[in-house]
Write an enzyme that holds these catalytic residues in place. Structure first.
Site, PDB file in Angstrom:
ATOM      1  N   MET A 152      27.917  30.520  40.345  1.00 36.93           N
ATOM      2  CA  MET A 152      28.808  30.619  41.672  1.00 36.93           C
ATOM      3  C   MET A 152      29.514  32.122  42.062  1.00 36.93           C
ATOM      4  O   MET A 152      30.911  31.648  42.837  1.00 36.93           O
ATOM      5  CB  MET A 152      29.581  29.580  41.260  1.00 36.93           C
ATOM      6  CG  MET A 152      28.954  27.763  41.084  1.00 36.93           C
ATOM      7  SD  MET A 152      30.163  26.260  41.651  1.00 36.93           S
ATOM      8  CE  MET A 152      31.719  26.991  40.160  1.00 36.93           C
ATOM      9  N   ASN A 174      31.467  35.407  41.689  1.00 37.69           N
ATOM     10  CA  ASN A 174      32.750  36.026  40.504  1.00 37.69           C
ATOM     11  C   ASN A 174      32.190  36.668  39.611  1.00 37.69           C
ATOM     12  O   ASN A 174      32.404  36.294  38.363  1.00 37.69           O
ATOM     13  CB  ASN A 174      34.151  34.924  40.377  1.00 37.69           C
ATOM     14  CG  ASN A 174      35.250  35.281  40.171  1.00 37.69           C
ATOM     15  OD1 ASN A 174      35.807  35.058  38.735  1.00 37.69           O
ATOM     16  ND2 ASN A 174      35.836  36.611  40.435  1.00 37.69           N
ATOM     17  N   HIS A 194      30.828  38.133  36.060  1.00 36.46           N
ATOM     18  CA  HIS A 194      31.292  38.857  34.936  1.00 36.46           C
ATOM     19  C   HIS A 194      30.309  39.423  33.856  1.00 36.46           C
ATOM     20  O   HIS A 194      29.046  39.013  34.327  1.00 36.46           O
ATOM     21  CB  HIS A 194      32.136  37.961  34.345  1.00 36.46           C
ATOM     22  CG  HIS A 194      32.112  36.531  34.080  1.00 36.46           C
ATOM     23  ND1 HIS A 194      30.782  35.914  33.111  1.00 36.46           N
ATOM     24  CD2 HIS A 194      32.133  35.286  34.678  1.00 36.46           C
ATOM     25  CE1 HIS A 194      30.705  34.750  32.803  1.00 36.46           C
ATOM     26  NE2 HIS A 194      31.396  34.416  33.740  1.00 36.46           N
ATOM     27  N   ALA A 195      30.609  40.399  32.827  1.00 36.63           N
ATOM     28  CA  ALA A 195      29.395  40.603  31.917  1.00 36.63           C
ATOM     29  C   ALA A 195      28.189  39.243  31.726  1.00 36.63           C
ATOM     30  O   ALA A 195      28.016  39.554  31.204  1.00 36.63           O
ATOM     31  CB  ALA A 195      30.275  41.032  31.216  1.00 36.63           C
ATOM     32  N   GLY A 196      29.320  37.764  31.499  1.00 34.13           N
ATOM     33  CA  GLY A 196      28.576  36.643  31.085  1.00 34.13           C
ATOM     34  C   GLY A 196      27.575  36.238  32.168  1.00 34.13           C
ATOM     35  O   GLY A 196      26.610  36.575  31.843  1.00 34.13           O
ATOM     36  N   HIS A 197      26.889  36.600  33.812  1.00 33.79           N
ATOM     37  CA  HIS A 197      26.169  36.601  34.122  1.00 33.79           C
ATOM     38  C   HIS A 197      25.470  37.485  34.270  1.00 33.79           C
ATOM     39  O   HIS A 197      24.079  37.451  34.631  1.00 33.79           O
ATOM     40  CB  HIS A 197      26.718  36.739  35.559  1.00 33.79           C
ATOM     41  CG  HIS A 197      27.832  35.210  35.897  1.00 33.79           C
ATOM     42  ND1 HIS A 197      29.066  35.838  36.070  1.00 33.79           N
ATOM     43  CD2 HIS A 197      27.578  34.096  36.137  1.00 33.79           C
ATOM     44  CE1 HIS A 197      30.171  34.440  36.605  1.00 33.79           C
ATOM     45  NE2 HIS A 197      28.806  33.724  36.824  1.00 33.79           N
ATOM     46  N   LYS A 242      27.254  28.383  27.499  1.00 36.50           N
ATOM     47  CA  LYS A 242      28.498  28.816  27.686  1.00 36.50           C
ATOM     48  C   LYS A 242      28.906  26.549  28.671  1.00 36.50           C
ATOM     49  O   LYS A 242      29.809  26.027  27.587  1.00 36.50           O
ATOM     50  CB  LYS A 242      29.845  29.013  28.232  1.00 36.50           C
ATOM     51  CG  LYS A 242      31.096  28.921  28.151  1.00 36.50           C
ATOM     52  CD  LYS A 242      32.427  29.601  28.555  1.00 36.50           C
ATOM     53  CE  LYS A 242      31.595  28.715  30.392  1.00 36.50           C
ATOM     54  NZ  LYS A 242      33.078  29.087  31.126  1.00 36.50           N
ATOM     55  N   ARG A 283      36.822  31.560  35.691  1.00 41.37           N
ATOM     56  CA  ARG A 283      37.603  30.491  35.557  1.00 41.37           C
ATOM     57  C   ARG A 283      39.111  31.508  34.677  1.00 41.37           C
ATOM     58  O   ARG A 283      40.553  31.294  34.728  1.00 41.37           O
ATOM     59  CB  ARG A 283      38.593  28.650  34.972  1.00 41.37           C
ATOM     60  CG  ARG A 283      37.386  28.119  36.326  1.00 41.37           C
ATOM     61  CD  ARG A 283      37.397  26.616  36.177  1.00 41.37           C
ATOM     62  NE  ARG A 283      37.587  26.102  37.148  1.00 41.37           N
ATOM     63  CZ  ARG A 283      35.595  25.732  37.108  1.00 41.37           C
ATOM     64  NH1 ARG A 283      35.030  25.737  36.804  1.00 41.37           N
ATOM     65  NH2 ARG A 283      35.218  24.577  38.591  1.00 41.37           N
TER      66      ARG A 283
HETATM   67  O1  PAF Z   1      27.196  27.503  36.128  1.00 41.45           O
HETATM   68  C1  PAF Z   1      27.308  27.055  37.473  1.00 41.45           C
HETATM   69  O2  PAF Z   1      27.512  28.672  38.107  1.00 41.45           O
HETATM   70  C2  PAF Z   1      27.078  25.876  38.317  1.00 41.45           C
HETATM   71  O3  PAF Z   1      27.556  24.896  38.102  1.00 41.45           O
HETATM   72  C3  PAF Z   1      25.362  26.295  38.998  1.00 41.45           C
HETATM   73  C4  PAF Z   1      24.431  25.705  37.624  1.00 41.45           C
HETATM   74  C5  PAF Z   1      25.602  27.572  39.235  1.00 41.45           C
HETATM   75  C6  PAF Z   1      25.187  25.280  39.660  1.00 41.45           C
HETATM   76  O4  PAF Z   1      26.115  25.278  40.590  1.00 41.45           O
END
Ligand code: PAF
Length: 290
Positions: A26, A28, A30-33, A151, A189
């Site tokens: 979604m 924004n 961060h290092a996790g993504h 997470k 968040r």
């Molecule tokens: O974990 C998230 O960021 C969201 O729940 C996802 C999997 C992208 C679905 O909108």
């Protein structure tokens, strides 16, 4: 990196590729993504990341309007991380018949009953929104591999069920939570927290770690342990430090049902609010470590 906004364009560019790893987000980032993108690169030649703040998974009193939208920064981070395609669709592209309020015309996926527990208990409809958008994104990207963070343990569990029950030819991979130095799980968040709250927020992870240690110690010493009591103590400890606790739970990590004395694969999970910010965390563990 190519930036694509419509499913038609995405299909044209992907052109029946059969080596795609997909990281839905979604934004924004961060290092996790970024860790998810790195894992994706290990699994396929083409890495597609989506950024879509999904209105369907937010409750009426939740933070949809204020959810951080940072597309320009996110693009830079993805470019650096080596993602190949960013798919950033509009709400209309994903939900052609959704007016933003009324769901009557929108087809949704009803997840299994487990979706009404844990986070689902205080966020009714949340996992219907997650399962529906993930199915739509899967249909548009058609990946062979999809990567999600651990997470959101319950989310990952439900997505694995989605893939199994709808016979999707997709391998779902869960990736370990990336944490701040103090143990706080990385989350978009966390940006809502004041500096003071950010320091205090590590208490959520510490509480779960203490549950894990006590269960593993009791198992090693062959002492019985009362999960109910353990949860009660953890909840009071957090409440005494100023948290509003949604839940603290000890579940089987295989079924997500309440852990029994026979379960070896466990997960301790919690959701709690610090000020106005709701945080979640979990630790998956073996009752008797190797
Ligand atoms: O974990 C998230 O960021 C969201 O729940 C996802 C999997 C992208 C679905 O909108």
């Amino acid at each position: 990196m190519q930036i694509i906004h419509t499913a038609t364009e995405l299909r044209q560019i992907l052109n029946n590729q059969d080596n795609i790893a997909f990281v839905p987000t979604m934004g924004n980032l961060h290092a996790g993504h970024i860790r998810l993108v790195e894992i994706a690169k290990q699994h396929a030649k083409c890495v597609v990341v989506s950024i879509f703040v999904n209105p369907l998974q937010f409750g009426a009193n939740e933070d949809l309007a204020s959810y951080p939208r940072t597309l320009a920064d996110d693009c830079e981070k993805l470019e650096l991380a080596g993602a190949h395609i960013l798919f950033a669709p509009s709400v209309e592209e994903i939900y052609p018949d959704f007016d933003g309020v009324n769901l009557n015309q929108t087809m949704t996926i009803t997840p299994p009953l487990i979706a009404n527990e844990l986070c689902g208990a205080s966020r009714p409809g949340h996992f219907t929104g997650v399962a529906t958008v993930v199915m739509k994104l899967f249909n548009m990207v058609m990946p062979q591999v999809a990567i999600f963070g651990q997470k959101d343990f319950q989310q990952l569990f439900i997505i694995k069920q989605l893939v199994k029950q709808f016979n999707l030819p997709i391998q779902v991979i869960g990736v370990d939570t990336v944490r701040e130095v103090n143990g706080l799980a990385m989350s978009s968040r966390n940006g809502y927290l004041s500096i003071e709250e950010r320091n205090q927020a590590s208490q959520l992870h510490e509480t779960l770690q203490s549950i894990v240690t006590q269960i593993q110690n009791s198992s090693q010493l062959n002492h019985p342990i009362d999960f109910h009591q353990l949860k009660k103590i953890a909840i009071s400890a957090l409440e005494n430090k100023g948290w509003t606790v949604n839940y603290v739970a000890i579940k089987s990590s295989v079924t997500l049902l309440d852990a029994t004395v026979d379960d070896k694969h466990l997960v301790a999970l919690a959701a709690a609010k610090l000020g106005n910010t709701r945080l979640i965390d979990n630790i998956e563990f073996l009752r008797t470590p190797d």
